[in-house]
Design a protein around this motif. Structure first.
Motif, PDB file in Angstrom:
ATOM      1  N   VAL A  76       2.834   7.771   0.819  1.00  0.00           N
ATOM      2  CA  VAL A  76       4.038   7.052   0.404  1.00  0.00           C
ATOM      3  C   VAL A  76       5.305   7.858   0.679  1.00  0.00           C
ATOM      4  O   VAL A  76       6.274   7.333   1.245  1.00  0.00           O
ATOM      5  CB  VAL A  76       3.950   6.681  -1.099  1.00  0.00           C
ATOM      6  CG1 VAL A  76       5.265   6.114  -1.611  1.00  0.00           C
ATOM      7  CG2 VAL A  76       2.810   5.700  -1.339  1.00  0.00           C
ATOM      8  N   LEU A  77       5.307   9.126   0.294  1.00  0.00           N
ATOM      9  CA  LEU A  77       6.527   9.933   0.389  1.00  0.00           C
ATOM     10  C   LEU A  77       6.729  10.622   1.732  1.00  0.00           C
ATOM     11  O   LEU A  77       7.874  10.806   2.162  1.00  0.00           O
ATOM     12  CB  LEU A  77       6.522  11.012  -0.707  1.00  0.00           C
ATOM     13  CG  LEU A  77       6.496  10.540  -2.152  1.00  0.00           C
ATOM     14  CD1 LEU A  77       6.394  11.727  -3.097  1.00  0.00           C
ATOM     15  CD2 LEU A  77       7.720   9.691  -2.462  1.00  0.00           C
ATOM     16  N   PHE A  78       5.643  10.989   2.383  1.00  0.00           N
ATOM     17  CA  PHE A  78       5.753  11.821   3.577  1.00  0.00           C
ATOM     18  C   PHE A  78       5.262  11.133   4.848  1.00  0.00           C
ATOM     19  O   PHE A  78       5.170  11.759   5.895  1.00  0.00           O
ATOM     20  CB  PHE A  78       5.012  13.148   3.373  1.00  0.00           C
ATOM     21  CG  PHE A  78       5.479  13.907   2.159  1.00  0.00           C
ATOM     22  CD1 PHE A  78       6.789  14.323   2.029  1.00  0.00           C
ATOM     23  CD2 PHE A  78       4.595  14.187   1.124  1.00  0.00           C
ATOM     24  CE1 PHE A  78       7.223  15.003   0.911  1.00  0.00           C
ATOM     25  CE2 PHE A  78       5.011  14.874  -0.006  1.00  0.00           C
ATOM     26  CZ  PHE A  78       6.332  15.286  -0.119  1.00  0.00           C
ATOM     27  N   GLY A  79       4.938   9.857   4.741  1.00  0.00           N
ATOM     28  CA  GLY A  79       4.532   9.106   5.912  1.00  0.00           C
ATOM     29  C   GLY A  79       3.209   9.540   6.523  1.00  0.00           C
ATOM     30  O   GLY A  79       2.965   9.329   7.707  1.00  0.00           O
ATOM     31  N   GLU A  80       2.336  10.141   5.713  1.00  0.00           N
ATOM     32  CA  GLU A  80       1.019  10.522   6.216  1.00  0.00           C
ATOM     33  C   GLU A  80       0.219   9.259   6.516  1.00  0.00           C
ATOM     34  O   GLU A  80       0.452   8.214   5.917  1.00  0.00           O
ATOM     35  CB  GLU A  80       0.308  11.409   5.190  1.00  0.00           C
ATOM     36  CG  GLU A  80       1.013  12.733   4.987  1.00  0.00           C
ATOM     37  CD  GLU A  80       0.406  13.589   3.882  1.00  0.00           C
ATOM     38  OE1 GLU A  80      -0.597  13.170   3.269  1.00  0.00           O
ATOM     39  OE2 GLU A  80       0.951  14.669   3.634  1.00  0.00           O
ATOM     40  N   PRO A  81      -0.724   9.320   7.451  1.00  0.00           N
ATOM     41  CA  PRO A  81      -1.440   8.099   7.849  1.00  0.00           C
ATOM     42  C   PRO A  81      -2.257   7.497   6.718  1.00  0.00           C
ATOM     43  O   PRO A  81      -2.881   8.200   5.936  1.00  0.00           O
ATOM     44  CB  PRO A  81      -2.353   8.573   8.988  1.00  0.00           C
ATOM     45  CG  PRO A  81      -2.402  10.055   8.890  1.00  0.00           C
ATOM     46  CD  PRO A  81      -1.169  10.503   8.183  1.00  0.00           C
ATOM     47  N   ALA A  82      -2.238   6.176   6.670  1.00  0.00           N
ATOM     48  CA  ALA A  82      -3.015   5.423   5.682  1.00  0.00           C
ATOM     49  C   ALA A  82      -4.069   4.613   6.428  1.00  0.00           C
ATOM     50  O   ALA A  82      -4.062   3.381   6.395  1.00  0.00           O
ATOM     51  CB  ALA A  82      -2.103   4.524   4.860  1.00  0.00           C
ATOM     52  N   THR A  83      -4.957   5.299   7.096  1.00  0.00           N
ATOM     53  CA  THR A  83      -5.987   4.622   7.873  1.00  0.00           C
ATOM     54  C   THR A  83      -7.040   4.016   6.949  1.00  0.00           C
ATOM     55  O   THR A  83      -7.175   4.419   5.785  1.00  0.00           O
ATOM     56  CB  THR A  83      -6.672   5.612   8.833  1.00  0.00           C
ATOM     57  OG1 THR A  83      -7.347   6.614   8.054  1.00  0.00           O
ATOM     58  CG2 THR A  83      -5.665   6.273   9.768  1.00  0.00           C
ATOM     59  N   ALA A  84      -7.787   3.079   7.490  1.00  0.00           N
ATOM     60  CA  ALA A  84      -8.843   2.436   6.709  1.00  0.00           C
ATOM     61  C   ALA A  84      -9.869   3.456   6.228  1.00  0.00           C
ATOM     62  O   ALA A  84     -10.312   3.411   5.071  1.00  0.00           O
ATOM     63  CB  ALA A  84      -9.518   1.343   7.535  1.00  0.00           C
TER      64      ALA A  84
END
Length: 104
Positions: A76-84
């Motif tokens: 949410v804050l650092f744009g890290e990947p939110a992969t499945a």
């Protein structure tokens, strides 16, 4: 009361994990101070919680809250990947936390 201590300790673990990133390797004063305070309070509350909660259960739940919270805030804050795959694995950790709470 021990479970509330444990939950708060886990939330403080999330706070100090995010604080580590914000402190830039302890080179920024106030984020570093907040990180160290959150670490100390998290450990104190974990210690209070495991007076009555089994250490294995308490430690796993504490680290699980920290891991899920830090990974979620990282997305949410650092744009890290939110992969499945990542979300699925976080779901597994969350399922383990809930399972241990139910079993204890």
């Amino acid at each position: 009361m021990a479970w509330w201590y444990l939950i708060l300790a886990g939330l403080l673990e999330v706070g100090w994990a995010i604080g580590l990133k914000s402190s830039h390797g302890f080179t920024r004063l106030w984020p570093s101070v907040a990180t160290v305070v959150a670490m100390a309070l998290s450990m104190l509350l974990l210690g209070l919680a495991v007076r009555t909660i089994p250490i294995g259960t308490g430690y796993v739940i504490w680290t699980g809250i920290g891991a899920v919270g830090a990974a979620t805030l990282g997305m949410v804050l650092f744009g890290e990947p939110a992969t499945a795959a990542r979300l699925f694995c976080l779901g597994l950790i969350l399922a383990g936390i809930i399972g241990l709470k139910i079993a204890t």
